[in-house]
Design a protein around this motif. Structure first.
Motif, PDB file in Angstrom:
ATOM      1  N   UNK A   1       0.831  -1.399  -0.053  1.00 30.07           N
ATOM      2  CA  UNK A   1       0.095  -0.062  -0.097  1.00 30.07           C
ATOM      3  C   UNK A   1       0.718   1.320   0.210  1.00 30.07           C
ATOM      4  N   UNK A   2       2.204   1.157   0.468  1.00 33.54           N
ATOM      5  CA  UNK A   2       2.896   2.372   0.740  1.00 33.54           C
ATOM      6  C   UNK A   2       4.578   1.783   0.406  1.00 33.54           C
ATOM      7  N   UNK A   3       5.222   2.572  -0.187  1.00 33.41           N
ATOM      8  CA  UNK A   3       6.693   2.441  -0.276  1.00 33.41           C
ATOM      9  C   UNK A   3       7.471   3.689   0.187  1.00 33.41           C
TER      10      UNK A   3
ATOM     11  N   UNK B   1      -0.420  11.941  -6.381  1.00 31.49           N
ATOM     12  CA  UNK B   1      -1.329  12.769  -5.637  1.00 31.49           C
ATOM     13  C   UNK B   1      -1.314  12.025  -4.094  1.00 31.49           C
ATOM     14  N   UNK B   2      -1.542  10.835  -4.135  1.00 30.42           N
ATOM     15  CA  UNK B   2      -1.400  10.214  -2.752  1.00 30.42           C
ATOM     16  C   UNK B   2      -0.022  10.145  -2.163  1.00 30.42           C
ATOM     17  N   UNK B   3       0.906  10.197  -2.985  1.00 30.78           N
ATOM     18  CA  UNK B   3       2.506  10.061  -2.628  1.00 30.78           C
ATOM     19  C   UNK B   3       2.754  11.795  -1.775  1.00 30.78           C
ATOM     20  N   UNK B   4       2.022  12.607  -2.571  1.00 26.28           N
ATOM     21  CA  UNK B   4       2.204  14.045  -2.241  1.00 26.28           C
ATOM     22  C   UNK B   4       1.550  14.198  -0.721  1.00 26.28           C
ATOM     23  N   UNK B   5       0.336  13.495  -0.598  1.00 26.55           N
ATOM     24  CA  UNK B   5      -0.285  13.548   0.608  1.00 26.55           C
ATOM     25  C   UNK B   5       0.589  13.117   1.960  1.00 26.55           C
ATOM     26  N   UNK B   6       1.351  11.867   1.812  1.00 28.17           N
ATOM     27  CA  UNK B   6       2.186  11.029   2.582  1.00 28.17           C
ATOM     28  C   UNK B   6       3.589  12.070   2.985  1.00 28.17           C
TER      29      UNK B   6
ATOM     30  N   UNK C   1       4.585   6.146  -3.437  1.00 24.42           N
ATOM     31  CA  UNK C   1       5.736   6.165  -2.942  1.00 24.42           C
ATOM     32  C   UNK C   1       6.605   7.497  -2.610  1.00 24.42           C
ATOM     33  N   UNK C   2       7.381   7.569  -1.770  1.00 18.78           N
ATOM     34  CA  UNK C   2       8.212   8.508  -1.498  1.00 18.78           C
ATOM     35  C   UNK C   2       9.562   8.245  -1.150  1.00 18.78           C
TER      36      UNK C   2
END
Length: 371
Positions: free
Chosen positions: A103-105, A177-182, A216-217
């Motif tokens: 779900x996340x990297x 967009x979701x990566x930016x949120x994290x 991913x971040x």
């Protein structure tokens, strides 16, 4: 007999309910929120060596602590790309995340610069590779030169080419967009909880998150090349503060998803950092280089033999081969190249000067510049 039948029916019902509970338990396991934590560098790739600290060790310590804290949540499953001092190829780090259907990297690193720059940065994949963002992408991507089959694994990718780095940003666009949120949550926590200076969230074309099919971040927890920041990141207390900030951001991100609160971040402004430019110091008739090594072994003067450093040249003096990076009449540029070489893993790199092809003292070259 009637009593026996009742017991059998009760037993069957109990068994059926128990089996349902077991299946629900299995489904709950499958439904865990999967986070892949990637400690940058490792093994023969030390990362940057600012002020004598090893990026690979600090990144691993922070990563393991983030994972240890996340594992306390029974609804989170943590996968590590490495838990020890080993070298993992960039493409394999992404493959691990994809195989686990993560779900996340989150990839954790330490920064470096030729100045006393300081502060945290969190990167998401994108095409904004101008200025320092491109330099960061280039430095992190040059790790591929340490891989035996990098030409096959990366299809002719050139870390020094802006065209190459722009192309890789498109593949993960759906998750940006979701990566930016994290990323924003991580940087906010660094400011609020860890009390650190933040340089903001950025976009750059980074190979390690190119082929990950999830948000991913890449987190730069600070500059080892900054004396005070490097010392802070080398302490258990400093590593714990940074790890807790990342952990809390991941938990907050998951909570938003669980509540179906999806923040739309179209047209999010990604701040750029303005670097202070050093004025050129041109010395007419003199060429400066940075000597990075001397050996009895004759190596090809190629970037991949010297940790990604560019413009490599070789000279033979007796039975010894000397290796250099750069060639410029600008002394300040040569000093920047020296800093870069030291950060890349050549702590004894030093500037040399040539006039008419002959080696002269740098002090002599600088005296001629002042006359």
């Amino acid at each position: 007999m009637q009593t026996t039948r009742k017991y059998i029916i009760v037993f069957l019902v109990f068994t059926f309910i128990t089996s349902l509970t077991s299946f629900e338990g299995l489904n709950a396991q499958d439904d865990k929120f999967v986070v892949v934590l990637d400690a940058g560098h490792g093994g023969h790739d030390s990362g940057n060596l600012g002020n004598g600290y090893k990026e690979k060790n600090i990144a691993l310590n922070v990563t393991l602590q983030v994972g240890k804290e996340l594992e306390k949540d029974k609804n989170i499953k943590v996968i590590y790309t490495r838990k020890t001092d080993v070298f993992i190829e960039l493409h394999e780090r992404a493959n691990i995340a994809n195989r686990e259907d993560a779900d996340l990297f989150v990839s954790i690193h330490c920064n470096a610069h030729s100045s006393q720059a300081s502060g945290t940065e969190t990167f998401v994949l994108g095409e904004k590779n101008t200025g320092r963002n491109f330099e960061v992408a280039k430095r992190e991507n040059e790790v591929i030169f340490l891989e035996e089959n990098y030409k096959e694994n990366y299809s002719g990718f050139d870390p020094s080419s802006p065209e190459s780095t722009i192309a890789i940003g498109i593949e993960q666009e759906v998750f940006v967009e979701q990566s930016i949120v994290l990323a924003r949550k991580i940087e906010d926590n660094f400011i609020k909880d860890a009390k650190r200076k933040s340089r903001g969230l950025k976009q750059a074309s980074l190979l390690v998150i190119r082929n990950t099919y999830m948000p991913s971040v890449l987190v730069e927890v600070g500059f080892l090349t900054n004396k005070s920041e490097g010392a802070y990141l080398n302490t258990k207390a400093g590593q714990s503060k940074m790890a807790n900030s990342i952990r809390d951001a991941i938990i907050s991100y998951k909570k938003e998803l669980d509540q179906n609160v999806g923040a739309h971040l179209f047209d999010v402004g990604v701040p750029e950092v303005t670097e202070v430019e050093t004025k050129p110091m041109i010395v007419e008739g003199v060429i400066f280089k940075v000597q990075i090594a001397a050996s009895s072994n004759e190596l090809e003067p190629k970037s991949y033999n010297f940790k990604g450093l560019e413009n490599i040249s070789r000279e033979k003096e007796g039975t010894i081969y000397k290796y250099f990076t750069g060639s410029t009449s600008d002394y300040n540029e040569a000093k920047t190249l020296q800093d870069k070489a030291q950060s890349a893993g050549y702590p004894d790199a030093f500037v040399v000067a040539y006039r008419d092809g002959k080696n002269i003292d740098v002090s002599e070259a600088l005296k001629s510049a002042s006359n």
